[in-house]
Every structure is written in C-alpha cells, then in structure tokens.
Design a protein around this motif. Structure first.
Motif, PDB file in Angstrom:
ATOM      1  N   GLU A  52     -11.486  70.061  58.887  1.00  8.01           N
ATOM      2  CA  GLU A  52     -10.460  69.716  57.907  1.00  8.01           C
ATOM      3  C   GLU A  52     -10.202  70.921  57.018  1.00  8.01           C
ATOM      4  O   GLU A  52     -11.123  71.675  56.698  1.00  8.01           O
ATOM      5  N   GLY A  53      -8.940  71.100  56.623  1.00  9.86           N
ATOM      6  CA  GLY A  53      -8.502  72.334  55.992  1.00  9.86           C
ATOM      7  C   GLY A  53      -9.416  72.919  54.950  1.00  9.86           C
ATOM      8  O   GLY A  53      -9.990  74.005  55.123  1.00  9.86           O
ATOM      9  N   GLU A 105      -2.947  73.063  56.767  1.00  9.75           N
ATOM     10  CA  GLU A 105      -3.279  71.769  56.182  1.00  9.75           C
ATOM     11  C   GLU A 105      -3.377  71.879  54.666  1.00  9.75           C
ATOM     12  O   GLU A 105      -2.896  71.013  53.929  1.00  9.75           O
ATOM     13  N   ARG A 154       0.102  72.109  53.102  1.00  8.94           N
ATOM     14  CA  ARG A 154       0.804  70.826  53.077  1.00  8.94           C
ATOM     15  C   ARG A 154       0.305  69.939  51.949  1.00  8.94           C
ATOM     16  O   ARG A 154       1.063  69.176  51.366  1.00  8.94           O
ATOM     17  N   LYS A 155      -0.969  70.026  51.644  1.00  4.65           N
ATOM     18  CA  LYS A 155      -1.550  69.197  50.585  1.00  4.65           C
ATOM     19  C   LYS A 155      -1.408  69.828  49.206  1.00  4.65           C
ATOM     20  O   LYS A 155      -1.736  69.190  48.195  1.00  4.65           O
TER      21      LYS A 155
END
Length: 442
Positions: free
Chosen positions: A252-253, A313, A316-317
C-alpha cells in the motif's frame, strides 16, 4: 491470558472477568505473568486471592506470548479454552453466551464478535451475522488468537503456540485448529470482545516487522493449508487469498514508501518465493485489477514500478510525504511534499495518540518549488505534551467539511538515531511519522 506490563489496562480486563454472568464455578481464569515489572503480577495475586476461580502462574519473561499461552493450555481443565490478551476487555455476558452456543451446536472453534477500542480497527464485515458453519475462505480472514476452542482439539492434535519470538505465531496455531475443526462458527449477536490499541505503543503488532521472518511464518501457514485441504486447486486459491490479505498490504502506498529501498527489495524477494511455492500464476486472473498488477510486478521483482504505483496511490489520496527533517537545541523542522490543492488552508499538527492534546503550525512554501512546504515547532512546546507517543499529520481543510488529518509518510528520509531533549522521531510500521517521548533508561 499472557500478562506482561499491561497496567493499567490489566485491571479493566480483570474487572470484566469478575463481572461475567456465567457462574464462576463454570470457568477458570488462568493468568500467566510473564515476568512483568509494572506490579501487574501483584495485581493478579490480589484478584486471585478474592476469586477462587482465578489462578496465577508467575514465570521469567519469555519475550513473546507463545510460551505463556502454552502454559495456560497445560494448566487448564475446562471443556473449552478461550485466549484473551491482558489489555483487552470482555462484555459481561460474553462467556455465558459463547459457552451456551458452542455446547448447543457442538462447535470446535468459536469466533466471537470483536469491537475496537482506543482507535483499534477490526474486520467489522466478518461480524455482520452469526454463521454456524463458516467456509474456510472466510475463517482464514482472522488469524488472531481471540477464539474459544475445544480443549481436546488442542490436546489431541498437539496444537501449541510457537514459543520463540516469531511473527504470526498465533496465526500458525489458529490455522492448525481450523484444519481439524469439525465445526467453526462466528457468533455476532453481541459485543463479546473489546480489543484495544494501546496509546503507549506496546501492542506487539505495532512493532517493526522484519520481512524474511514474517514471510517465513506465512510459508508455514500456507503449508498447513496445503496439507489440510485435499483439493489442490482449492488450497492454492485459499493461499492466494492469504497472500492478498497478509502480503499485498505491505505494498500500500504510504506503507511501501515508508520502507528503505533495501527493505522493499527484501519484501519483494520474500513474496516472490512465496508465490512461486504456493500460488501458480494461473490464479492471478481472479484478482482485483489493482491486486493483479501488484502481484504481477512482485513476480517480476520490479521494485521501480511497484514504487511508482505506491507514489501514485499517495498522490490520489493527497498524502503528505516527509522530504527532510532536522532538529537543533530549540526546534524541529519538517519539509513536506504535498499536492497544492490539499495544502490550501492546511496546517501541520502533532497530537497524542488519544488525540486529546494537539499542537499546530502553519505550512509555508518550501524549497524546490510547487508542492514543497515547511513547518517547524519549538521543542519545549512539544515536550509540554507529556510522555508517550505523538503522531504527526497535516490537517487538510475542504470547503463545507471538517478538517481531515492525513498522516505524514516518512519515505526514505534518514531520521535521527538519538533523541534530542527526549524527542526521537521514528517511522511506524505503516511508514507514518511519529515522535517517541517515552522515558529512556540511562
């Protein structure tokens, strides 16, 4: 229950056990004091003195939860064994409800509904409804030890916990139980078990995870599944699900970028071996597209492309990335990378784990142009928050909504190795920036 330096939470658990509405002649509490140095052992003796069904075993510290749990199994005499941790709590009707259901339906392994306290996250979707016969692909989603298990199942099959300091030792034992259980059930009609995140950072699960050892434990679990499931294709699919839950989460990023390049390479190498051993590539097409892409890159050992995906990722968050950190005798300064749209009106924030105290500082444009920001705080103000662990985040403001905290990702920044004025910046297991303010031995 294994007990090691669990005060003050320990008294909450003991009070919840005293308050059980199951007749106290129907259950025994076996607490194994694993060399506690916080008076926990003395507290256990007090409760044992006033409760005939409470027993305490004192032993030298073993360094992990496996040996105390094995001691507890050996000391137990009941029909069922329930494993709990010393910093959690049980609902007052928990034991009576669990025993009643298990006896009525002849359950070997019972999984009670868990709820999080202190900010702890649980798999809420697992406890939406009671399920008398849980499919294997569902039950493998929970490998934690908070289960009620028929004692004869443990004894007859020689199931014990690994006693050395090894990750997923509870998962190894639980999967052995699942493989030989004739009925495994989920009981979701009551808040049975309250599992806690400790604000002192002493949950074992909060400690840094070493890639090679962790994936070796995953190999052990997958091997148990392969041996226990007669259908080879079914076993491969189950182990693919295991990899998605216990393997891909490290990509996960923010978490992946929190690893050093060396650690990223170690995770990829270990997971490549796991996939080659347990999951033929033919099954990858069943994965979610995002999971499929990461799995494909892991099989190729493509660290560069996996890093690019992690960065995408994060973008984007709108997650802030720590680009530099410096400390002197007076201040601690932070240089952050943050999307300009998220930075508008945002502030830098330091809070305690319970989010009861906070410090804020303005973000100002930093070196390197757009997307770079700086913040600094006086050390004396930080130390005024008291001892413990502090989290660093950026409070992002959106029109017509409340400010939303976004944890700062450390990335590959080299953090100080020694504290300054009792403050030591560190990266959590998820790669987030925190400050350790706990007292240190001289």
């Amino acid at each position: 229950m294994p007990v090691f330096n669990a005060m003050p939470y320990l008294t909450e658990l003991l009070n919840s056990l005293e308050a059980q509405d199951l007749d106290h002649e129907e259950f025994e509490v076996i607490a194994v004091d694993d060399g506690s140095s916080d008076f926990g052992g003395e507290i256990l003796d007090v409760y044992a003195k006033r409760n005939p069904n409470f027993r305490v075993v004192h032993q030298e510290n073993s360094g992990w939860a496996g040996k105390p749990r094995n001691v507890g199994i050996a000391e137990s005499t009941g029909e069922y064994v329930f494993f709990c941790d010393a910093d959690d709590r049980l609902g007052p009707e928990a034991l009576k409800r669990m025993v009643s259901y298990a006896r009525k339906h002849r359950v070997d392994v019972l999984v009670p509904k868990m709820v999080g306290i202190g900010g702890r996250r649980v798999q809420a979707s697992l406890f939406r409804e009671t399920v008398k016969d849980v499919p294997m692909e569902t039950i493998l989603r929970t490998l934690s030890p908070q289960k009620m298990i028929r004692r004869s199942l443990l004894i007859d099959n020689g199931i014990t916990f690994r006693e050395e300091k090894v990750r997923l030792e509870d998962g190894m034992a639980m999967v052995q139980c699942y493989m030989v259980s004739t009925r495994t059930s989920i009981l979701a009609d009551y808040d049975y078990y309250e599992i806690r995140t400790r604000h002192d950072g002493q949950n074992i699960s909060e400690n840094v995870i070493e890639p090679t050892g962790y994936v070796a434990s995953l190999h052990h679990i997958a091997g148990t599944v392969r041996q226990g499931i007669n259908d080879r294709i079914e076993a491969e699919k189950l182990n693919l699900g295991l990899f998605v839950r216990k393997g891909l989460r490290f990509y996960e990023g923010e978490r992946f970028l929190g690893f050093t390049p060396e650690a990223r390479a170690q995770w990829i190498a270990a997971h490549r071996n796991f996939l080659a051993e347990f999951v033929p590539e033919v099954h990858d097409g069943t994965l979610h597209p995002g999971h499929h892409e990461k799995t494909r890159l892991i099989r190729r050992g493509d660290i560069g492309e996996l890093t690019r995906l992690a960065e995408a990722e994060m973008a984007r968050k709108g997650l802030p990335l720590l680009k530099d950190l410096s400390m002197d005798a007076l201040r601690i300064s932070f240089e952050l990378g943050l999307d300009a749209s998220a930075a508008t009106g945002a502030v830098f924030e330091i809070t305690d784990r319970a989010r009861t105290q906070r410090l804020q500082a303005e973000l100002s444009p930093g070196p390197g142009g757009e997307g770079n920001y700086c913040a600094s705080m006086e050390l004396v103000k930080i130390t005024a928050l008291g001892e413990g662990l502090l989290d660093c985040s950026v409070q992002v403001h959106h029109p017509q909504t409340e400010a939303k905290p976004r944890r700062i990702v450390v990335g590959v920044v080299q953090l100080p190795k020694e504290p300054v004025h009792g403050i030591l910046p560190y990266s959590t297991k998820y790669g987030n920036l925190s400050l350790d303010m706990r007292p240190r031995a001289v």
